[in-house]
Design a protein around this motif. Structure first.
Motif, PDB file in Angstrom:
ATOM      1  N   HIS A   1      -7.872   5.715   2.181  1.00 45.54           N
ATOM      2  CA  HIS A   1      -7.322   4.375   2.236  1.00 45.54           C
ATOM      3  C   HIS A   1      -8.393   3.336   1.896  1.00 45.54           C
ATOM      4  O   HIS A   1      -8.216   2.032   1.788  1.00 45.54           O
ATOM      5  CB  HIS A   1      -7.008   4.076   3.949  1.00 45.54           C
TER       6      HIS A   1
ATOM      7  N   GLY B   1      -1.919  -1.535   7.689  1.00 44.60           N
ATOM      8  CA  GLY B   1      -0.937  -0.572   7.747  1.00 44.60           C
ATOM      9  C   GLY B   1      -1.365   0.544   8.855  1.00 44.60           C
ATOM     10  O   GLY B   1      -2.150   0.141   9.643  1.00 44.60           O
ATOM     11  N   PHE B   2      -0.953   1.684   8.908  1.00 46.42           N
ATOM     12  CA  PHE B   2      -1.181   2.641   9.971  1.00 46.42           C
ATOM     13  C   PHE B   2      -2.881   2.870  10.162  1.00 46.42           C
ATOM     14  O   PHE B   2      -3.214   2.853  11.067  1.00 46.42           O
ATOM     15  CB  PHE B   2      -0.549   4.108   9.637  1.00 46.42           C
ATOM     16  N   CYS B   3      -3.406   2.706   8.900  1.00 44.53           N
ATOM     17  CA  CYS B   3      -5.047   2.914   8.917  1.00 44.53           C
ATOM     18  C   CYS B   3      -5.789   1.910   9.576  1.00 44.53           C
ATOM     19  O   CYS B   3      -7.015   1.974   9.876  1.00 44.53           O
ATOM     20  CB  CYS B   3      -5.416   3.422   7.599  1.00 44.53           C
TER      21      CYS B   3
ATOM     22  N   CYS C   1       0.886  -1.208   0.063  1.00 42.74           N
ATOM     23  CA  CYS C   1      -0.086   0.121  -0.092  1.00 42.74           C
ATOM     24  C   CYS C   1       0.832   1.320   0.054  1.00 42.74           C
ATOM     25  O   CYS C   1       1.585   1.757   0.745  1.00 42.74           O
ATOM     26  CB  CYS C   1      -1.056  -0.048   1.151  1.00 42.74           C
TER      27      CYS C   1
ATOM     28  N   CYS D   1      -1.780   6.359   0.508  1.00 44.98           N
ATOM     29  CA  CYS D   1      -1.716   7.580   1.125  1.00 44.98           C
ATOM     30  C   CYS D   1      -0.077   8.002   1.353  1.00 44.98           C
ATOM     31  O   CYS D   1       0.805   7.025   1.231  1.00 44.98           O
ATOM     32  CB  CYS D   1      -2.397   7.724   2.453  1.00 44.98           C
TER      33      CYS D   1
ATOM     34  N   ARG E   1      -2.007  -5.550   2.027  1.00 41.79           N
ATOM     35  CA  ARG E   1      -3.463  -5.586   2.477  1.00 41.79           C
ATOM     36  C   ARG E   1      -4.292  -6.582   1.902  1.00 41.79           C
ATOM     37  O   ARG E   1      -5.273  -7.009   2.225  1.00 41.79           O
ATOM     38  CB  ARG E   1      -4.221  -3.936   2.157  1.00 41.79           C
TER      39      ARG E   1
ATOM     40  N   HIS F   1       2.853   5.537   2.838  1.00 43.35           N
ATOM     41  CA  HIS F   1       3.616   4.568   2.158  1.00 43.35           C
ATOM     42  C   HIS F   1       3.970   3.371   2.914  1.00 43.35           C
ATOM     43  O   HIS F   1       4.938   2.637   2.905  1.00 43.35           O
ATOM     44  CB  HIS F   1       4.664   5.101   1.365  1.00 43.35           C
ATOM     45  N   CYS F   2       3.205   2.748   3.839  1.00 45.34           N
ATOM     46  CA  CYS F   2       3.167   1.594   4.835  1.00 45.34           C
ATOM     47  C   CYS F   2       3.749   0.351   4.025  1.00 45.34           C
ATOM     48  O   CYS F   2       4.574  -0.208   4.482  1.00 45.34           O
ATOM     49  CB  CYS F   2       1.765   1.297   5.638  1.00 45.34           C
TER      50      CYS F   2
HETATM   51  S1  SF4 Z   1      -1.940   4.310   6.229  1.00 37.23           S
HETATM   52 FE1  SF4 Z   1      -3.183   2.801   5.203  1.00 37.23          FE
HETATM   53  S2  SF4 Z   1      -3.712   3.830   3.205  1.00 37.23           S
HETATM   54 FE2  SF4 Z   1      -1.911   4.951   3.879  1.00 37.23          FE
HETATM   55  S3  SF4 Z   1      -0.136   3.787   3.003  1.00 37.23           S
HETATM   56 FE3  SF4 Z   1      -0.470   2.853   5.127  1.00 37.23          FE
HETATM   57  S4  SF4 Z   1      -2.126   1.239   4.553  1.00 37.23           S
HETATM   58 FE4  SF4 Z   1      -1.970   2.665   2.816  1.00 37.23          FE
END
Ligand code: SF4
Length: 304
Positions: free
Chosen positions: A130, A45-47, A28, A31, A39, A34-35
């Motif tokens: 996301h 990731g962070f979200c 991913c 956003c 997915r 760039h985690c």
């Molecule tokens: S925060 Fe979510 S949308 Fe943003 S790069 Fe990480 S996984 Fe993807």
């Protein structure tokens, strides 16, 4: 009424954009974080949201700006999770605590159509970044079955310009926040030290795509509407933000200077020492100052 972008571009182009967005979602890079989370393999990731639509609530909403809510309401869909981590988030349960439930893309398309059937002027995607692959797949389904109202992209402003470029011709109305002008504020309050430059680039890209807000019979059909939530004790940052919008985006920007900040979320529990003003509301003097500066720069749309 002008046709929305997703009915104007070819179906082939819409499908190719969906594929490109989907590719950016695993690993991913949707956003700016760039985690690189896989997915599609179940990684978060962070979200902390997977690949299926995850929705907290939806409905006819009359509390948006007049050109968005109009007389019949904005068809608002609150998506669970967020790419930012604002300590003072006013929707904390949805963005931080994952309130909501996972649904299918067909379900999401049905929500779009239901909101349209209720008479809503638009589909208002709140915190969509996301969840873009699912949002666009649902848009394809719904546009094949009669969806014809504009799409509003309602975001905190932390957007990757390369992802935004893939939305050109699909999103009709961009409605981003511009939250912080200083890197330190973005870092401490939202885990986004790069927020100021990222947001500036994102706003420029949005404006390049859709221009200033355009209305038909008082209702927005396309364009850019920017929101700035005043934070107590941060007047200097507000001034930088207002100046950027007037000088670098357009003095014809529809700007909503919002004064409804209240101490919410983590800020009540763990307020950083030098941000203690965030434990109070914004003062009338702070509101008056921001509005005066905006008007001095010619930014009157949204403030009259
Ligand atoms: S925060 Fe979510 S949308 Fe943003 S790069 Fe990480 S996984 Fe993807």
């Amino acid at each position: 009424m002008t046709s929305p972008g997703y009915l104007t571009i070819s179906r082939e182009l819409l499908i190719s954009r969906i594929h490109a967005i989907e590719e950016r979602s695993s690993p991913c890079i949707l956003c700016p974080r760039h985690c690189r989370a896989l997915r599609s393999d179940g990684e978060y990731g962070f979200c902390r949201i997977g690949i299926h639509p995850h929705v907290a609530s939806f409905g006819q909403h009359f509390g948006e700006e007049q050109p968005i809510s109009g007389t019949k309401g904005s068809g608002t869909i609150f998506f669970t999770g967020c790419t930012m981590g604002c300590m003072f988030c006013q929707n904390y349960e949805i963005s931080h605590e994952r309130m909501g439930r996972e649904i299918t893309e067909q379900d999401l398309a049905n929500i779009y159509l239901h909101l349209q059937a209720q008479g809503c002027h638009n589909i208002n995607l709140v915190t969509p970044t996301h969840q873009l692959p699912a949002i666009l797949k649902a848009l394809l389904i719904a546009s094949d079955t009669g969806l014809h109202i504009p799409i509003v992209y309602n975001t905190g402003g932390y957007e990757d310009p390369d992802t935004l470029q893939l939305l050109e011709g699909i999103i009709d109305i961009y409605m981003p926040d511009f939250k912080f002008a200083d890197e330190r504020t973005g870092s401490i309050l939202a885990h986004t030290p790069d927020y100021p430059q990222i947001c500036k680039a994102a706003l420029s890209e949005m404006h390049r795509q859709v221009g200033d807000l355009a209305l038909e019979n008082g209702i927005a059909t396309h364009g850019l509407l920017i929101r700035h939530l005043l934070l107590p004790g941060r007047s200097e940052e507000s001034e930088k933000i207002i100046r950027f919008i007037a000088d670098q985006i357009s003095p014809n920007t529809w700007l909503n200077i919002m004064d409804q900040y209240r101490p919410a979320g983590d800020i009540r529990r763990t307020c950083p020492d030098d941000f203690s003003d965030l434990l109070r509301r914004v003062s009338p003097e702070e509101v008056a100052r921001a509005i005066r500066i905006a008007k001095e720069r010619g930014l009157i749309r949204g403030l009259e």
